[in-house]
Design a protein around this motif. Structure first.
Motif, mmCIF file in Angstrom:
data_model
loop_
_atom_site.group_PDB
_atom_site.id
_atom_site.type_symbol
_atom_site.label_atom_id
_atom_site.label_comp_id
_atom_site.label_asym_id
_atom_site.label_seq_id
_atom_site.Cartn_x
_atom_site.Cartn_y
_atom_site.Cartn_z
ATOM 1 N N ASN A 1 0.833 -1.184 0.000
ATOM 2 C CA ASN A 1 0.000 0.000 0.000
ATOM 3 C C ASN A 1 0.878 1.248 0.000
ATOM 4 O OD1 ASN A 1 -2.400 -1.431 0.072
ATOM 5 N ND2 ASN A 1 -2.388 -1.542 2.294
ATOM 6 N N PRO A 2 0.443 2.282 -0.718
ATOM 7 C CA PRO A 2 1.236 3.507 -0.753
ATOM 8 C C PRO A 2 1.171 4.251 0.567
ATOM 9 C CG PRO A 2 -0.786 3.803 -1.970
ATOM 10 C CD PRO A 2 -0.728 2.358 -1.570
ATOM 11 N N GLU A 5 1.587 10.161 1.101
ATOM 12 C CA GLU A 5 1.771 11.067 -0.035
ATOM 13 C C GLU A 5 1.886 10.273 -1.324
ATOM 14 O OE1 GLU A 5 4.176 11.560 2.583
ATOM 15 O OE2 GLU A 5 2.880 13.017 3.561
ATOM 16 N N VAL A 6 1.067 10.633 -2.310
ATOM 17 C CA VAL A 6 1.029 9.948 -3.608
ATOM 18 C C VAL A 6 1.205 11.000 -4.699
ATOM 19 C CG1 VAL A 6 -0.426 8.587 -5.163
ATOM 20 C CG2 VAL A 6 -0.480 8.139 -2.728
ATOM 21 N N THR A 7 1.922 10.626 -5.753
ATOM 22 C CA THR A 7 2.137 11.507 -6.893
ATOM 23 C C THR A 7 1.473 10.903 -8.125
ATOM 24 O OG1 THR A 7 4.250 12.204 -5.984
ATOM 25 C CG2 THR A 7 3.887 12.631 -8.304
ATOM 26 N N SER A 44 8.807 6.223 -1.799
ATOM 27 C CA SER A 44 9.539 5.045 -2.278
ATOM 28 C C SER A 44 9.498 4.887 -3.793
ATOM 29 C CB SER A 44 8.964 3.782 -1.641
ATOM 30 O OG SER A 44 7.643 3.558 -2.102
ATOM 31 N N SER A 45 8.705 5.696 -4.506
ATOM 32 C CA SER A 45 8.486 5.603 -5.957
ATOM 33 C C SER A 45 7.810 4.299 -6.359
ATOM 34 C CB SER A 45 9.800 5.762 -6.734
ATOM 35 O OG SER A 45 10.366 7.018 -6.470
#
Length: 115
Positions: A1-2, A5-7, A44-45
């Motif tokens: 799971n992300p 913060e998500v881009t 973590s990309s």
């Protein structure tokens, strides 16, 4: 799971073969390729979700609110996250939709963008 913060952004995967939805993007280092919309964990990309852009719809006309629909699709399933995105995606209507999902958004708004 992300993480929290998500881009969300676009990626052009270099490709020069035969493909009906190959894109030309002169601003990218590899000018031809397959365009993919990507949602990644900012720290973590790690790629969380991707969507391949297959071109304009066969019905002809222009795609209305494409950035909003892409953003809603790649963030489906996220709750309580903060999303960073470019000005292609940001709009007032999108921010209202994301707030319903308990998602906040950070991005630049274009003054002359039609909605």
């Amino acid at each position: 799971n992300p993480g929290p913060e998500v881009t969300v952004d676009e990626k052009l995967v270099p490709f020069r073969g035969r493909c009906p939805f190959q894109q030309y993007m002169p601003s990218k280092p590899a000018k031809f390729g397959i365009k993919i919309w990507v949602a990644c964990d900012a720290q973590s990309s790690y790629t969380w979700k991707m969507q391949v852009y297959t071109g304009k719809p066969t019905s002809g006309g222009s795609e209305k609110n494409q950035g909003m629909w892409v953003m809603l699709d790649v963030t489906d399933g996220l709750r309580g996250h903060s999303i960073t995105c470019g000005n292609f995606f940001t709009s007032y209507e999108l921010s209202k939709q994301l707030l319903k999902r308990k998602i906040t958004m950070v991005g630049t708004v274009r003054k002359n963008k039609p909605e």
